[in-house]
Motif scaffolding. Structure first.
Motif, PDB file in Angstrom:
ATOM      1  N   SER A   7       0.812  -1.228   0.000  1.00 44.17           N
ATOM      2  CA  SER A   7       0.000   0.000   0.000  1.00 44.17           C
ATOM      3  C   SER A   7       0.843   1.275   0.000  1.00 44.17           C
ATOM      4  CB  SER A   7      -0.961   0.010   1.191  1.00 44.17           C
ATOM      5  OG  SER A   7      -0.228   0.001   2.397  1.00 44.17           O
ATOM      6  N   ALA A  28      -2.549   9.664   4.180  1.00 42.35           N
ATOM      7  CA  ALA A  28      -3.944   9.424   4.522  1.00 42.35           C
ATOM      8  C   ALA A  28      -4.502  10.686   5.162  1.00 42.35           C
ATOM      9  CB  ALA A  28      -4.065   8.231   5.472  1.00 42.35           C
ATOM     10  N   ARG A  30      -7.713  12.314   7.669  1.00 46.77           N
ATOM     11  CA  ARG A  30      -8.837  12.108   8.584  1.00 46.77           C
ATOM     12  C   ARG A  30      -9.278  13.480   9.054  1.00 46.77           C
ATOM     13  NH1 ARG A  30      -9.039   8.368  14.003  1.00 46.77           N
ATOM     14  NH2 ARG A  30     -11.291   8.177  14.036  1.00 46.77           N
ATOM     15  N   TYR A 126      -5.167   1.150  14.609  1.00 48.36           N
ATOM     16  CA  TYR A 126      -5.553   2.168  13.627  1.00 48.36           C
ATOM     17  C   TYR A 126      -4.508   2.259  12.513  1.00 48.36           C
ATOM     18  CZ  TYR A 126      -6.321   6.648  11.415  1.00 48.36           C
ATOM     19  OH  TYR A 126      -6.501   7.643  10.471  1.00 48.36           O
ATOM     20  N   GLU A 129      -4.748  -0.659  10.244  1.00 50.68           N
ATOM     21  CA  GLU A 129      -5.928  -0.530   9.389  1.00 50.68           C
ATOM     22  C   GLU A 129      -5.654   0.420   8.223  1.00 50.68           C
ATOM     23  OE1 GLU A 129     -10.222   1.640   9.730  1.00 50.68           O
ATOM     24  OE2 GLU A 129      -9.577   0.473  11.469  1.00 50.68           O
ATOM     25  N   VAL A 130      -5.034   1.569   8.513  1.00 49.69           N
ATOM     26  CA  VAL A 130      -4.696   2.522   7.455  1.00 49.69           C
ATOM     27  C   VAL A 130      -3.691   1.894   6.492  1.00 49.69           C
ATOM     28  CG1 VAL A 130      -3.607   4.750   6.945  1.00 49.69           C
ATOM     29  CG2 VAL A 130      -5.200   4.539   8.868  1.00 49.69           C
ATOM     30  N   THR A 132      -3.377  -1.179   5.576  1.00 52.86           N
ATOM     31  CA  THR A 132      -3.955  -2.205   4.693  1.00 52.86           C
ATOM     32  C   THR A 132      -5.030  -1.645   3.762  1.00 52.86           C
ATOM     33  OG1 THR A 132      -5.535  -2.843   6.401  1.00 52.86           O
ATOM     34  CG2 THR A 132      -3.462  -4.091   6.281  1.00 52.86           C
ATOM     35  N   ARG A 133      -5.469  -0.428   3.991  1.00 57.12           N
ATOM     36  CA  ARG A 133      -6.452   0.180   3.081  1.00 57.12           C
ATOM     37  C   ARG A 133      -5.835   0.430   1.729  1.00 57.12           C
ATOM     38  NH1 ARG A 133      -8.778   4.825   6.776  1.00 57.12           N
ATOM     39  NH2 ARG A 133      -9.780   3.488   8.286  1.00 57.12           N
ATOM     40  N   SER A 134      -6.612   0.175   0.697  1.00 58.28           N
ATOM     41  CA  SER A 134      -6.081   0.401  -0.657  1.00 58.28           C
ATOM     42  C   SER A 134      -6.241   1.854  -1.088  1.00 58.28           C
ATOM     43  CB  SER A 134      -6.780  -0.504  -1.662  1.00 58.28           C
ATOM     44  OG  SER A 134      -8.167  -0.248  -1.654  1.00 58.28           O
ATOM     45  N   ASN A 135      -7.206   2.572  -0.513  1.00 58.15           N
ATOM     46  CA  ASN A 135      -7.351   3.985  -0.881  1.00 58.15           C
ATOM     47  C   ASN A 135      -6.614   4.862   0.111  1.00 58.15           C
ATOM     48  OD1 ASN A 135      -8.932   4.058   1.397  1.00 58.15           O
ATOM     49  ND2 ASN A 135     -10.858   4.322   0.336  1.00 58.15           N
ATOM     50  N   ALA A 138      -8.325   8.180   5.068  1.00 62.99           N
ATOM     51  CA  ALA A 138      -8.370   7.494   6.364  1.00 62.99           C
ATOM     52  C   ALA A 138      -9.546   7.956   7.166  1.00 62.99           C
ATOM     53  CB  ALA A 138      -7.082   7.760   7.140  1.00 62.99           C
TER      54      ALA A 138
END
Length: 138
Positions: A7, A28, A30, A126, A129-130, A132-135, A138
């Protein structure tokens, strides 16, 4: 540049000796805050302990980030990428060490930089999780 998580995007920065090095990068967002995730991989010229000020100064200027609204974390991997633990779970996440970098900012120049390990389980979850996100949101 396969030493970075999938990623992450490889970006080329200049280290303190003005030599070009590749660094893993993920941005990312947020709310109004940005999270910059960085990984030096295996390249010795890209070690953050010696180059953090130089690297993040370049990142802040290139991506036009507000340093006061941006958090910087470093991912250090322990070489267990792709390994499986005895219970069959991917051990790569267990091998991740996260460090949050702090700096005093003077404009876009970081001063007095230091890294602290991320020890909170909620914060580590957290970040995983960020990671492993593909986009990039966040």
């Amino acid at each position: 540049m396969s030493e970075f998580p999938a990623s992450f995007s490889p970006i080329q920065l200049h280290n303190r000796l003005n030599r070009p090095v590749w660094v893993g990068f993920k941005l990312a967002r947020r709310g109004s805050r940005h999270l910059v995730m960085l990984s030096a991989g295996a390249e010795s010229g890209a070690k953050f302990s010696k180059n953090f000020e130089t690297f993040v100064g370049q990142i802040v200027r290139e991506f036009k980030l507000d340093p006061e609204q941006t958090d910087f974390v470093e991912l250090r991997q322990d070489g267990a990428e792709g390994a499986e633990s005895s219970d069959g779970i991917d051990a790569a996440a267990e091998a991740h060490n996260w460090f949050r970098w702090h700096a005093q900012w003077v404009g876009s120049a970081p001063m007095e930089c230091k890294a602290d390990p991320v020890t909170s389980e909620a914060a580590r979850n957290y970040l995983e999780e960020v990671l492993t996100r593909s986009n990039a949101a966040a």
